[in-house]
Motif scaffolding. Sequence first.
Motif, short mmCIF file in Angstrom:
data_model
loop_
_atom_site.label_atom_id
_atom_site.label_comp_id
_atom_site.label_asym_id
_atom_site.label_seq_id
_atom_site.Cartn_x
_atom_site.Cartn_y
_atom_site.Cartn_z
N LYS A 94 0.81 -1.21 0.00
CA LYS A 94 0.00 0.00 0.00
C LYS A 94 0.85 1.27 0.00
O LYS A 94 0.45 2.30 -0.54
N ARG A 95 2.03 1.21 0.62
CA ARG A 95 2.84 2.41 0.82
C ARG A 95 3.56 2.87 -0.44
O ARG A 95 3.65 4.07 -0.71
N ASP A 96 4.11 1.91 -1.20
CA ASP A 96 4.93 2.32 -2.35
C ASP A 96 4.57 1.61 -3.65
O ASP A 96 5.18 1.85 -4.68
N GLY A 97 3.56 0.75 -3.63
CA GLY A 97 3.12 0.08 -4.84
C GLY A 97 4.02 -1.03 -5.32
O GLY A 97 3.83 -1.56 -6.42
N LYS A 98 5.00 -1.43 -4.51
CA LYS A 98 5.90 -2.50 -4.93
C LYS A 98 5.16 -3.83 -4.97
O LYS A 98 4.28 -4.09 -4.15
N VAL A 99 5.57 -4.67 -5.92
CA VAL A 99 4.95 -5.98 -6.06
C VAL A 99 5.48 -6.91 -4.97
O VAL A 99 6.69 -7.16 -4.89
N LEU A 100 4.59 -7.41 -4.13
CA LEU A 100 4.96 -8.34 -3.08
C LEU A 100 4.75 -9.79 -3.51
O LEU A 100 5.43 -10.69 -3.04
N LEU A 101 3.79 -9.99 -4.42
CA LEU A 101 3.52 -11.32 -4.94
C LEU A 101 2.83 -11.19 -6.29
O LEU A 101 1.92 -10.38 -6.44
N ASN A 102 3.29 -11.99 -7.26
CA ASN A 102 2.65 -12.03 -8.57
C ASN A 102 2.74 -13.46 -9.07
O ASN A 102 3.80 -13.92 -9.49
#
Length: 393
Positions: free
Chosen positions: A345-353
Amino acid sequence: SLRSNNSQETGGGQRLTVYQTGQLFPVLSRGVLNMLSVPERRVLWTQPIEELDDLRRSARTRGRPLEDINEWMLRRRPGSSDAVPVVNSRYLCSRGSRSLTVFNARTGRLQWRLEPLERSLRIFGTHDTIYLTRPDGTVSAAHNAIDGRPLDPEQFGAGLPESGMVVKVDDHAIVTVARTNEESVIELRAQSPATQQELWSHTFSGKDKVRLLSNNQLAILAPGGLIKLLDLGTGSLTEFEKIPASIRIKTLEYKVLADDRVLYVVLNRATVADANQPGLPSVFLSGNLAAFDIKSGKLLWTYYVPELHLVTERLDQLPFLIMTSYRREFIRQPSEIRRILVLDKRDGKVLLNTNDEPGEAGFHSLIIDPDKRHVDLISSTERLRLSVTPAAK
């Protein structure tokens, strides 16, 4: 006071609707209203009331598209037509097909009844006054909430065509929206129901698009990509950074939703989904997602999302954004293919795809562990745990 339309199915298909006001929880079940006291752990009273159809107890849907402000004014239906339209610590209202009944919240004693009641009227309420509004948003009548005495709506600054359409009523303010004498200018204003003193006012272009995010928040989008968030309780107006022109290209519809820290703007380039949505409440995305700090208005990040559904169930409590969808391909086995995308939520980084993987995504519920940052997605056949480990500093 707080109204909540949490309608749930219980065993045997029974519809249960729970409301809340402080420590009191009115529960409507099978045409019987039960008042529960949490501190006392008991039912204070019960009252049979007239049942209304399920459409009168539908929950608000998050993430609906923004609409032209003029269309919003025409479609705006202030007040409630719910079976229990007003609940607070002093009284609650029960609406029948042709009547309105007011009970003492603590004792369940009948205080007064209004009949006949026009079916088209909707109902607002404060601690002292109950307002009846017409389909066009203007106030038809007002009554003393305790004894039912008719009151002149004009003494509250409502009831006249020039007063505008009512957007919100509480103990502190009546918020209305109206067209001004200037061409294509819309004014939202609030005034005290006790003194008729103007508390705040703001004007917007007739070309703007709007959507209510909650009872207290109105999102406004100007044609140039400028977003504003109006707090209907205080009148404060937060102006956000412009949505970059590069991601506004080919956008067919805009949707806005928010949690307690972030305002999310969905810029869809398609409005029809090929992939199936999950069983949880969700918003379809096929385009860009932009996130803004809800207090400062600063643009935090953007991300392109190809045809997924953003889970909105308990969005405020989710430690990250979860997007998922699935489709069936009968020429391959297993036939169900799903994708799960998780963003910080904070930086839009992909945590899982996961991209495409075998498995269903018909999740019907979720369990959140905020301390461990776990989210369990539950379907009829599996329990999938999403867990995020904080990055090392």
